[in-house]
Motif scaffolding. Sequence first.
Motif, PDB file in Angstrom:
ATOM      1  N   UNK A  19      63.305 -64.619 -75.146  1.00  0.00           N
ATOM      2  CA  UNK A  19      62.829 -65.950 -74.769  1.00  0.00           C
ATOM      3  C   UNK A  19      63.988 -66.944 -74.823  1.00  0.00           C
ATOM      4  N   UNK A  20      63.876 -68.010 -74.059  1.00  0.00           N
ATOM      5  CA  UNK A  20      64.923 -69.029 -74.053  1.00  0.00           C
ATOM      6  C   UNK A  20      65.008 -69.725 -75.397  1.00  0.00           C
ATOM      7  N   UNK A  21      63.865 -69.883 -76.067  1.00  0.00           N
ATOM      8  CA  UNK A  21      63.831 -70.754 -77.244  1.00  0.00           C
ATOM      9  C   UNK A  21      63.546 -70.055 -78.566  1.00  0.00           C
ATOM     10  N   UNK A  22      63.026 -68.818 -78.554  1.00  0.00           N
ATOM     11  CA  UNK A  22      62.605 -68.228 -79.825  1.00  0.00           C
ATOM     12  C   UNK A  22      63.108 -66.803 -80.030  1.00  0.00           C
ATOM     13  N   UNK A  23      64.203 -66.456 -79.345  1.00  0.00           N
ATOM     14  CA  UNK A  23      64.808 -65.152 -79.568  1.00  0.00           C
ATOM     15  C   UNK A  23      64.035 -64.014 -78.918  1.00  0.00           C
ATOM     16  N   UNK A  24      64.336 -62.809 -79.398  1.00  0.00           N
ATOM     17  CA  UNK A  24      63.755 -61.605 -78.796  1.00  0.00           C
ATOM     18  C   UNK A  24      62.350 -61.369 -79.337  1.00  0.00           C
ATOM     19  N   UNK A  25      61.456 -60.982 -78.433  1.00  0.00           N
ATOM     20  CA  UNK A  25      60.072 -60.695 -78.814  1.00  0.00           C
ATOM     21  C   UNK A  25      59.679 -59.340 -78.250  1.00  0.00           C
ATOM     22  N   UNK A  26      58.655 -58.782 -78.862  1.00  0.00           N
ATOM     23  CA  UNK A  26      58.124 -57.488 -78.452  1.00  0.00           C
ATOM     24  C   UNK A  26      56.622 -57.681 -78.320  1.00  0.00           C
ATOM     25  N   UNK A  27      56.090 -57.355 -77.150  1.00  0.00           N
ATOM     26  CA  UNK A  27      54.666 -57.647 -76.974  1.00  0.00           C
ATOM     27  C   UNK A  27      53.946 -56.627 -76.117  1.00  0.00           C
ATOM     28  N   UNK A  28      52.632 -56.665 -76.173  1.00  0.00           N
ATOM     29  CA  UNK A  28      51.802 -55.747 -75.395  1.00  0.00           C
ATOM     30  C   UNK A  28      51.360 -56.448 -74.123  1.00  0.00           C
ATOM     31  N   UNK A  29      51.552 -55.764 -72.973  1.00  0.00           N
ATOM     32  CA  UNK A  29      51.026 -56.243 -71.696  1.00  0.00           C
ATOM     33  C   UNK A  29      49.868 -55.328 -71.325  1.00  0.00           C
ATOM     34  N   UNK A  30      48.664 -55.810 -71.576  1.00  0.00           N
ATOM     35  CA  UNK A  30      47.479 -54.986 -71.329  1.00  0.00           C
ATOM     36  C   UNK A  30      47.311 -54.713 -69.833  1.00  0.00           C
ATOM     37  N   UNK A  31      47.109 -53.436 -69.499  1.00  0.00           N
ATOM     38  CA  UNK A  31      46.840 -53.069 -68.098  1.00  0.00           C
ATOM     39  C   UNK A  31      48.047 -53.140 -67.186  1.00  0.00           C
ATOM     40  N   UNK A  32      49.261 -53.250 -67.759  1.00  0.00           N
ATOM     41  CA  UNK A  32      50.449 -53.452 -66.918  1.00  0.00           C
ATOM     42  C   UNK A  32      50.735 -52.276 -65.999  1.00  0.00           C
ATOM     43  N   UNK A  33      50.193 -51.090 -66.326  1.00  0.00           N
ATOM     44  CA  UNK A  33      50.478 -49.928 -65.466  1.00  0.00           C
ATOM     45  C   UNK A  33      49.372 -49.699 -64.439  1.00  0.00           C
ATOM     46  N   UNK A  34      48.401 -50.578 -64.396  1.00  0.00           N
ATOM     47  CA  UNK A  34      47.372 -50.459 -63.354  1.00  0.00           C
ATOM     48  C   UNK A  34      47.939 -50.999 -62.042  1.00  0.00           C
ATOM     49  N   UNK A  35      47.469 -50.433 -60.885  1.00  0.00           N
ATOM     50  CA  UNK A  35      48.062 -50.804 -59.592  1.00  0.00           C
ATOM     51  C   UNK A  35      48.029 -52.307 -59.308  1.00  0.00           C
ATOM     52  N   UNK A  36      46.925 -52.963 -59.571  1.00  0.00           N
ATOM     53  CA  UNK A  36      46.872 -54.395 -59.244  1.00  0.00           C
ATOM     54  C   UNK A  36      46.956 -55.270 -60.499  1.00  0.00           C
ATOM     55  N   UNK A  37      47.867 -54.884 -61.372  1.00  0.00           N
ATOM     56  CA  UNK A  37      48.021 -55.632 -62.626  1.00  0.00           C
ATOM     57  C   UNK A  37      48.551 -57.035 -62.369  1.00  0.00           C
ATOM     58  N   UNK A  38      48.163 -57.977 -63.227  1.00  0.00           N
ATOM     59  CA  UNK A  38      48.709 -59.341 -63.088  1.00  0.00           C
ATOM     60  C   UNK A  38      50.176 -59.409 -63.471  1.00  0.00           C
ATOM     61  N   UNK A  39      50.719 -58.311 -64.036  1.00  0.00           N
ATOM     62  CA  UNK A  39      52.144 -58.287 -64.390  1.00  0.00           C
ATOM     63  C   UNK A  39      52.996 -57.633 -63.292  1.00  0.00           C
ATOM     64  N   UNK A  40      52.353 -57.249 -62.174  1.00  0.00           N
ATOM     65  CA  UNK A  40      53.064 -56.484 -61.137  1.00  0.00           C
ATOM     66  C   UNK A  40      54.337 -57.202 -60.696  1.00  0.00           C
ATOM     67  N   UNK A  41      55.438 -56.455 -60.642  1.00  0.00           N
ATOM     68  CA  UNK A  41      56.706 -56.987 -60.140  1.00  0.00           C
ATOM     69  C   UNK A  41      57.442 -57.898 -61.098  1.00  0.00           C
ATOM     70  N   UNK A  42      56.889 -58.116 -62.287  1.00  0.00           N
ATOM     71  CA  UNK A  42      57.517 -59.069 -63.207  1.00  0.00           C
ATOM     72  C   UNK A  42      58.191 -58.392 -64.389  1.00  0.00           C
ATOM     73  N   UNK A  43      58.085 -57.067 -64.516  1.00  0.00           N
ATOM     74  CA  UNK A  43      58.539 -56.429 -65.751  1.00  0.00           C
ATOM     75  C   UNK A  43      59.772 -55.541 -65.573  1.00  0.00           C
ATOM     76  N   UNK A  44      60.461 -55.646 -64.422  1.00  0.00           N
ATOM     77  CA  UNK A  44      61.721 -54.915 -64.249  1.00  0.00           C
ATOM     78  C   UNK A  44      62.771 -55.499 -65.201  1.00  0.00           C
ATOM     79  N   UNK A  45      63.654 -54.640 -65.756  1.00  0.00           N
ATOM     80  CA  UNK A  45      64.704 -55.184 -66.631  1.00  0.00           C
ATOM     81  C   UNK A  45      65.510 -56.280 -65.936  1.00  0.00           C
ATOM     82  N   UNK A  46      65.818 -57.320 -66.691  1.00  0.00           N
ATOM     83  CA  UNK A  46      66.604 -58.482 -66.276  1.00  0.00           C
ATOM     84  C   UNK A  46      65.875 -59.418 -65.306  1.00  0.00           C
ATOM     85  N   UNK A  47      64.576 -59.240 -65.111  1.00  0.00           N
ATOM     86  CA  UNK A  47      63.820 -60.233 -64.343  1.00  0.00           C
ATOM     87  C   UNK A  47      63.674 -61.490 -65.196  1.00  0.00           C
ATOM     88  N   UNK A  48      63.917 -62.653 -64.581  1.00  0.00           N
ATOM     89  CA  UNK A  48      63.635 -63.907 -65.288  1.00  0.00           C
ATOM     90  C   UNK A  48      62.199 -64.286 -64.992  1.00  0.00           C
TER      91      UNK A  48
END
Length: 255
Positions: free
Chosen positions: A27-56
């Motif tokens: 994070x810009x303001x609070x350092x490194x975090x580790x979190x769960x993205x529920x359903x991120x591997x489902x085809x129409x996940x709300x996280x689609x396209x946002x979780x590639x390494x180095x994506x801002x």
Amino acid sequence: MPLYKTDALILRTYKLGEADRIVVFLTRDRGKKRGVANGARRPRSRFAGALEPLTRVGVSYYEREHRDLVRLSYAESQCSPLLASRPDALTHVGYFAELMDEWAQEGDPNERLYRLGTSTLEALAAGVPTAPVARYFEYWLLRLQGVYPPHIVCHRCGTALDAEATGANLDADGHRFTCPDCAGQTMGEDARGVTLSPDALAFLAASGRVPPTSLAGVPLSARVDRELEVVHRSLMRLHLEKELRSTRVLRDLRR
Ligand SMILES: [Zn+2]
């Protein structure tokens, strides 16, 4: 359960259960975090396209007391390394993200590291060649960690290392640069230490002055690129005390 909203860089993800992912992000303001993205591997996940390494990304996440893992509520891509669309840039993205993951401390705010990551991403996306971006990134990462040895004057005799057009030798423990004369005295004339030519020192001097988006105008020959890569790898080996997975991948690609 407080909700935080911020900008962040994705560092890595791994699978969790049937459909979820664990996401490591800086994070810009609070350092490194580790979190769960529920359903991120489902085809129409709300996280689609946002979780590639180095994506801002713009993220929001819930933090629970006495829990290491946060819960990601959303992540929206703001700048993706896929914009670079060059194979060599894409193979380096994982390397940059892995280095940041190695060095960022959980929950320890480090905005300069965050800014190094985002400016590196912007340079790749803007089409700056990968080699100077990689050497710049390594240089600044090592500097921000306080482990890049001073490279302006010889540690022993004070000679300006670039003015003499002689270059600099890195000593065996990786803490000092000396001029070739002093290096010969300490290691024997036939010592083949790790060295930087005056052109390599000039690249470092430029890297201290310009943002990575301006690197296209800074000369970097294949020889100088190799010199800097060798010095940076040995500094990282000394200070990380292990070889990164992605370093091996990059070396295998070079063969
Ligand atoms: Zn000297």
